[in-house]
Design an enzyme around this catalytic site. Structure first.
Site, PDB file in Angstrom:
ATOM      1  N   LEU B  62      19.657 -54.240   3.109  1.00 36.20           N
ATOM      2  CA  LEU B  62      20.188 -53.383   2.045  1.00 36.20           C
ATOM      3  C   LEU B  62      21.184 -54.122   1.157  1.00 36.20           C
ATOM      4  O   LEU B  62      21.633 -53.592   0.159  1.00 36.20           O
ATOM      5  CB  LEU B  62      20.815 -52.116   2.625  1.00 36.20           C
ATOM      6  CG  LEU B  62      19.876 -51.235   3.465  1.00 36.20           C
ATOM      7  CD1 LEU B  62      20.555 -49.922   3.811  1.00 36.20           C
ATOM      8  CD2 LEU B  62      18.562 -50.955   2.765  1.00 36.20           C
ATOM      9  N   ASP B 151      18.825 -62.200  11.826  1.00 31.51           N
ATOM     10  CA  ASP B 151      17.669 -62.254  10.925  1.00 31.51           C
ATOM     11  C   ASP B 151      18.011 -62.823   9.553  1.00 31.51           C
ATOM     12  O   ASP B 151      19.048 -62.523   8.970  1.00 31.51           O
ATOM     13  CB  ASP B 151      17.053 -60.878  10.734  1.00 31.51           C
ATOM     14  CG  ASP B 151      15.792 -60.961   9.897  1.00 31.51           C
ATOM     15  OD1 ASP B 151      14.803 -61.500  10.395  1.00 31.51           O
ATOM     16  OD2 ASP B 151      15.826 -60.537   8.731  1.00 31.51           O
ATOM     17  N   HIS B 178      14.478 -63.737  14.713  1.00 31.22           N
ATOM     18  CA  HIS B 178      13.888 -64.324  13.505  1.00 31.22           C
ATOM     19  C   HIS B 178      13.377 -65.690  13.950  1.00 31.22           C
ATOM     20  O   HIS B 178      14.120 -66.655  14.012  1.00 31.22           O
ATOM     21  CB  HIS B 178      14.971 -64.457  12.423  1.00 31.22           C
ATOM     22  CG  HIS B 178      14.553 -65.231  11.213  1.00 31.22           C
ATOM     23  ND1 HIS B 178      14.168 -64.627  10.044  1.00 31.22           N
ATOM     24  CD2 HIS B 178      14.468 -66.564  10.978  1.00 31.22           C
ATOM     25  CE1 HIS B 178      13.867 -65.558   9.146  1.00 31.22           C
ATOM     26  NE2 HIS B 178      14.042 -66.742   9.675  1.00 31.22           N
ATOM     27  N   HIS B 231       8.896 -59.820  12.269  1.00 36.22           N
ATOM     28  CA  HIS B 231       7.927 -60.353  11.286  1.00 36.22           C
ATOM     29  C   HIS B 231       7.013 -61.471  11.801  1.00 36.22           C
ATOM     30  O   HIS B 231       7.050 -62.596  11.314  1.00 36.22           O
ATOM     31  CB  HIS B 231       8.625 -60.780  10.000  1.00 36.22           C
ATOM     32  CG  HIS B 231       9.860 -61.639  10.135  1.00 36.22           C
ATOM     33  ND1 HIS B 231       9.902 -62.765  10.893  1.00 36.22           N
ATOM     34  CD2 HIS B 231      11.091 -61.509   9.583  1.00 36.22           C
ATOM     35  CE1 HIS B 231      11.099 -63.306  10.799  1.00 36.22           C
ATOM     36  NE2 HIS B 231      11.849 -62.558  10.023  1.00 36.22           N
ATOM     37  N   ASN B 277       9.507 -64.880   3.551  1.00 33.68           N
ATOM     38  CA  ASN B 277       9.652 -65.649   4.786  1.00 33.68           C
ATOM     39  C   ASN B 277       9.514 -64.734   5.996  1.00 33.68           C
ATOM     40  O   ASN B 277      10.260 -63.776   6.104  1.00 33.68           O
ATOM     41  CB  ASN B 277      11.036 -66.318   4.821  1.00 33.68           C
ATOM     42  CG  ASN B 277      11.124 -67.354   5.919  1.00 33.68           C
ATOM     43  OD1 ASN B 277      10.107 -67.904   6.347  1.00 33.68           O
ATOM     44  ND2 ASN B 277      12.324 -67.616   6.396  1.00 33.68           N
ATOM     45  N   ASP B 304      10.407 -55.133   6.580  1.00 30.59           N
ATOM     46  CA  ASP B 304      11.155 -56.324   6.133  1.00 30.59           C
ATOM     47  C   ASP B 304      11.484 -56.208   4.646  1.00 30.59           C
ATOM     48  O   ASP B 304      11.348 -57.168   3.884  1.00 30.59           O
ATOM     49  CB  ASP B 304      10.424 -57.625   6.457  1.00 30.59           C
ATOM     50  CG  ASP B 304      11.361 -58.842   6.376  1.00 30.59           C
ATOM     51  OD1 ASP B 304      12.570 -58.646   6.096  1.00 30.59           O
ATOM     52  OD2 ASP B 304      10.899 -59.973   6.587  1.00 30.59           O
TER      53      ASP B 304
END
Lengths: 302, 424
Positions: B62, B151, B178, B231, B277, B304
């Site tokens: 955010l 992350d 991550h 991710h 990414n 993401d």
């Protein structure tokens, strides 16, 4: 043709038109259609040959040339390339030649610039150098006539070479048998990217070759982490008179986009003898080919 | 309030039937067929619509505090609600980072000011995301942290990761990884492959991810930890996680919609709107992601959501930041590319958007439709065809690789604590 960004975006016919026009310029049979048009040279990366070549080409065409000093421009004050180019357009610039270290920077800026200025790629990162490929092609045709079915070996720092990529793109359209030769650490990251033959053995690569194109092996690369010293390259890949005589075709032509590292990728002796003279003729042809490019792009403008 | 004739999909109980839902004072009071409205009760006919527990996103950015030009907590929440989300878990890589109770509290207060959306921040694993010092785990948990992740950056100090995993797990919380080896990622722009070579862009090899997954799995195995992979984008990573799950490791994984809908081949004209990414991978990887979703190796679909300013995304692709706006296209991409193609059942897709993420992070009042629980719901039109118009996003990031895409299936209402927000 409005722009020259890469070879992929132009047709075989457009390529041949440029080659034929360059020939007319060289023979003195053609007058400029673009006198008094303004050309800006925007070189953000060092260049002698390409910049001088475009400058002389523009002069021969009777154009006004602005030699934009990238290091002392507003870009160093943080102005974006888009804003600079839009300003140049309003100052009356008709075309820009851009040389830059970032691949695709011209594609990027073309998407943002809203005014009809012509873009010429003077070499962008490791992407493309279309005017170089066109002048290489011109030289090959001049020397060996038809290129279809002929073998070219491109030897050197393939991985970082925009010249290799534009040549592959162009020569593929004309049925040339393309062989790339480099040690693994200077080869393309992905070999499926191009439909060519890959070699790590230089003798096999140049065996029977009609054209041997040597690429500059940048010393600065060898100083980086993960690479051996340049002497390791020289041991296995340096092109000299002996290896050409032993493996390449008898009438092989030697090319190099310059600037050459003497006694690293190509021997000093070879550069200075009769065979090496083609490299200077290449540079000379560059002026006529660039005249043809500029004349083609700008002739329709009011 | 009475929601009539909705097709209720509730993966927790494998429930898929047409029924009515009564909501009173933020709470689901009754779920039954043919509930008769009481006098003056508001009745909303949802014939032909699907109602699920509200979508839960356990991976978003955010940007506030610090990068308010990219997004704020307010615009980010508006974007999430417009995407059908009733709970979101923002990552810690703001400025200052969410590695301390003060910043954590600031974000929670900011969120509360604009919405009742479930707001569950993920705090950093290491102070300043700098791979050196572990955060004060219990203090952050007591102040509203839901999980821990650096992350945006990998935790590459394996000693630190191991200690943090043991300690965080001992507080019944998890680490979200991550997974990236920075020496391999170094300076890369898009996936290492034929597209990168042709374009002259430095590639990010897929072992950048799978190498990190492999070594982190060894760490998890050594301490019998509970761990979640964010991710996931490559075939090899999925194979490693699949095997780890077979071996009984307590690991879960998520992917994002762009990894099952786009590949490196979609990257055109050096446009940084495709820069993300992990990078968009190959068709083979995309197929492996779908296979992983099907067989349960990948538990969660997370957005993401990683907004940037339009100006930043118009920079030369080498200089532009990585990340895409994800909230407002996530459900549409999932339904279009997985459900309508028959690759994933609607039940499974909804599970990966609701129940699974809520369960993995133990998010209260989210993830299933149950009597007595808060009414956090999403109303979906499965068959509505619509065209993505990034210029209309509620997010500040009005640029998207999906701009102009025709999608089938759209969120129509987001219901947060019984309050309906209609979506166009």
């Amino acid at each position: 043709m409005e722009h020259l960004i890469d070879i992929k975006s132009i047709s075989k016919e457009e390529i041949l038109n440029i080659i034929n026009l360059a020939k007319e310029f060289k023979n003195g049979n053609k007058k400029s259609d673009v006198e008094k048009k303004t050309l800006a040279l925007m070189f953000y990366e060092n260049s002698t040959r390409t910049r001088c070549s475009f400058e002389i080409a523009g002069q021969k065409l009777g154009m006004n040339i602005i030699n934009f000093d990238a290091n002392h421009s507003s870009l160093s004050k943080g102005e974006s390339l888009k804003d600079t180019i839009e300003n140049l357009y309003f100052l009356g610039v008709n075309a820009v030649v851009i040389r830059h270290s970032l691949s695709g920077i011209i594609n990027n800026v073309m998407r943002l610039v809203k005014y009809p200025i012509h873009f010429v790629n003077g070499g962008d990162g490791t992407h493309a150098h279309p005017s170089q490929a066109l002048l290489d092609f011109y030289t090959m045709v001049e020397k060996i006539g038809t290129v279809e079915g002929k073998k070219i070996a491109i030897v050197g720092d393939v991985s970082h070479s925009r010249v290799a990529k534009s040549n592959i793109s162009l020569l593929s359209k004309f049925g040339v048998d393309i062989h790339l030769c480099a040690p693994t650490y200077l080869q393309f990251e992905n070999e499926q990217a191009f439909n060519v033959q890959y070699h790590s053995n230089v003798k096999k690569a140049i065996d029977g070759a009609n054209v041997v194109m040597v690429l500059r092996v940048q010393n600065e690369r060898h100083e980086k982490e993960g690479y051996p010293e340049s002497s390791e390259y020289k041991r296995l890949y340096e092109i000299d008179t002996k290896i050409l005589k032993e493996y390449a075709a008898d009438d092989v032509i030697l090319m190099h986009p310059g600037p050459a590292n003497r006694n690293i990728e190509v021997s000093s002796e070879l550069l200075d003898n009769r065979v090496g003279k083609t490299i200077l003729e290449q540079a000379q042809n560059g002026v006529y080919v660039r005249m043809a490019i500029l004349n083609t792009l700008l002739k329709g403008d009011r | 309030m009475l929601l009539k004739n909705a097709r209720i999909i509730n993966p927790k109980t494998n429930f898929d039937e047409i029924s009515d839902i009564r909501i009173e004072n933020e709470i689901i009071k009754e779920i039954a067929v043919n509930i008769l409205p009481e006098t003056n009760e508001e009745v909303i006919d949802l014939t032909g619509k699907v109602v699920t527990s509200g979508l839960v996103d356990i991976h978003c950015h955010l940007r506030e505090p610090g990068f308010n030009a990219k997004e704020t907590i307010k615009t980010g929440i508006a974007s999430a609600i417009n995407g059908g989300y009733t709970a979101i878990c923002p990552m810690a890589n703001t400025n200052p980072q969410v590695d301390n109770a003060t910043t954590l509290t600031y974000t929670i207060i900011k969120a509360k000011e604009v919405s009742d959306i479930g707001f569950y921040p993920i705090c950093a694993v290491t102070k300043g995301l700098n791979n050196e010092k572990m955060v004060n785990v219990s203090e952050l948990l007591d102040n509203g942290a839901i999980a821990f992740s650096d992350d945006g950056k990998p935790v590459e100090n394996m000693h630190l990761l191991r200690e943090a995993l043991k300690y965080i797990n001992s507080h019944n919380a998890i680490i979200i990884s991550h997974s990236e080896d920075s020496s391999l990622a170094n300076g890369g722009v898009i996936n290492e492959g034929k597209v990168a070579t042709r374009l002259g862009l430095k590639g990010i090899p897929n072992i950048t991810e799978s190498l990190a997954v492999a070594r982190e799995l060894e760490v998890v195995r050594s301490v019998n930890g509970k761990y979640h992979f964010a991710h996931i984008s490559t075939k090899r990573s999925i194979e490693l996680i699949r095997q780890a799950k077979k071996d009984g490791l307590n690991v879960t994984a998520e992917t994002a919609p762009h990894y099952f809908s786009l590949t490196e081949d979609d990257i055109v004209d050096y446009d940084a709107k495709y820069k993300v990414n992990p990078p968009l991978r190959t068709k083979e990887d995309l197929e492996a992601v779908i296979e992983g979703l099907k067989d349960g190796t990948i538990d969660v679909i997370a957005t993401d959501h990683a907004p940037h300013t339009v100006h930043e995304k118009q920079l030369p692709i080498q200089n532009a930041p990585m990340g895409l706006a994800g909230f407002e296209t996530s459900l549409g991409i999932t339904l279009t590319y997985l459900v309508h193609t028959g690759k994933l059942s609607l039940m499974d897709a909804i599970k990966k958007l609701t129940y699974a993420p809520a369960s993995i992070l133990n998010i209260p009042n989210q993830g299933s439709i149950e009597v007595g629980k808060e009414a956090n719901l999403t109303v979906i039109d499965l068959n509505e065809e619509w065209i993505v118009d990034a210029s209309k996003f509620k997010s500040k990031c009005r640029i998207s690789p999906f701009d102009g895409y025709k999608l089938k299936g759209k969120q129509k209402m987001t219901i947060i604590k019984g309050k309906i927000i209609n979506i166009g």
